[in-house]
Design an enzyme around this catalytic site. Structure first.
Site, PDB file in Angstrom:
ATOM      1  N   PHE A 270      -3.963  21.639  12.858  1.00 54.01           N
ATOM      2  CA  PHE A 270      -3.883  21.722  11.436  1.00 54.01           C
ATOM      3  C   PHE A 270      -4.625  20.477  10.995  1.00 54.01           C
ATOM      4  O   PHE A 270      -4.726  19.484  11.531  1.00 54.01           O
ATOM      5  CB  PHE A 270      -2.503  21.576  10.764  1.00 54.01           C
ATOM      6  CG  PHE A 270      -2.516  21.310   9.190  1.00 54.01           C
ATOM      7  CD1 PHE A 270      -2.724  22.408   8.370  1.00 54.01           C
ATOM      8  CD2 PHE A 270      -2.300  19.810   8.899  1.00 54.01           C
ATOM      9  CE1 PHE A 270      -2.767  21.988   7.110  1.00 54.01           C
ATOM     10  CE2 PHE A 270      -2.179  19.731   7.509  1.00 54.01           C
ATOM     11  CZ  PHE A 270      -2.442  20.568   6.575  1.00 54.01           C
TER      12      PHE A 270
ATOM     13  N   GLU B 120      -6.480  10.595  -8.688  1.00 57.14           N
ATOM     14  CA  GLU B 120      -6.293  11.816  -9.407  1.00 57.14           C
ATOM     15  C   GLU B 120      -4.793  12.407  -8.962  1.00 57.14           C
ATOM     16  O   GLU B 120      -4.596  12.750  -7.666  1.00 57.14           O
ATOM     17  CB  GLU B 120      -7.434  12.906  -9.005  1.00 57.14           C
ATOM     18  CG  GLU B 120      -7.274  14.165  -8.930  1.00 57.14           C
ATOM     19  CD  GLU B 120      -7.253  14.771 -10.639  1.00 57.14           C
ATOM     20  OE1 GLU B 120      -7.845  13.974 -11.578  1.00 57.14           O
ATOM     21  OE2 GLU B 120      -6.528  15.879 -10.969  1.00 57.14           O
TER      22      GLU B 120
END
Lengths: 181, 181
Positions: A14, A137
């Protein structure tokens, strides 16, 4: 006895933005082959920003994996190539809107050494001044001031659940008592 | 302000023996869509086994992700459906060859709440007796006794790097001072 587990090969499984995962073939100390699942993480910092009258600046933020709003000291991931002290000063500005002259090291914390490479560098810092925050963000944080003595009790009694935060609060409280911060 | 991030959907990306990984679509507090990478972990326990003369039993073991032999209090993963107290008693036997009558809770530690669901249940326990160890396949551990006062110093000064261990040592040291353990 030598407990070392010897690396044989790595299977990347991953690749994320925050961490990646591999399953490694290894040789155990007894010579048998086995596998180890590893979360690869670039490391993080956690900073205890202290006012002149020994009050700590915390942040409250929602932690999606726990589905809880948590109380933590300002913290964040180390960017590739970044010096942890610079990460600490950057996160202090971004999350808490605080500046400092100096970050004092308070050890390195291994949160999950059984399956993750993450190391968390702990710092204490006297607050120098304030500045506008600059959150990442998608990062929503609220600043909370708590007297050091009260925070120490919260770390001892388990009210503070965040591991790095609880540990750093206790080390900073001792350092202040001993005149080291 | 409500900081909650709302779950939209889950994309399972890795399924391991120790943990699994998903990337979840979520809605941020400001209404914007985003993604969260999550390590799913069933939780763990850590136990501080204390002799009558206030010496702690630790284990030394190789931690592959850190490539280090580390000093930790006995710990282990909670099996699905297992009560954490039972995990604690089981790990005490398996790793340290020690039995206890009672495990006293010392809070719940969140080691990496930013990206993992893991919770670590902390316990203190007076040692009742000894028994043969029964380590997991591939687990090689060495028992080490350290006086509580010395361990407390090692937790404070950063010699103990394992997060759960350092936190639990400090809480247990305070409890013993106050006659609570």
């Amino acid at each position: 006895m030598d407990f070392t587990e010897k690396f044989v090969s790595r299977d990347d499984r991953f690749k994320g933005r925050i961490f990646s995962v591999s399953v490694d073939d290894i040789i155990q100390p007894d010579g048998k082959p086995s596998k180890r699942e590893v979360v690869h993480h670039n490391g993080a910092v956690c900073v205890a920003p202290l006012t002149d009258d020994n009050t700590l600046a915390f942040v409250r933020q929602y932690r999606y994996p726990m589905a809880e709003v948590m109380l933590e000291l300002p913290a964040g991931r180390i960017e590739p190539g970044e010096d942890p002290v610079e990460t600490a000063k950057r996160e202090l500005i971004e999350e808490a809107g605080l500046t400092t002259i100096e970050c004092i090291p308070f050890g390195v914390d291994y949160p999950t050494p059984g399956y993750s490479t993450e190391k968390i560098y702990l710092y204490g810092a006297r607050i120098g001044g304030t500045c506008p925050t600059n959150p990442d963000e998608g990062e929503f944080v609220e600043k909370v001031y708590i007297p050091l003595a009260e925070a120490e009790e919260m770390a001892y009694d388990g009210t503070i659940t965040d591991s790095k935060t609880a540990m750093l609060v206790l080390r900073v409280a001792k350092a202040v008592r001993e005149g080291r911060l």
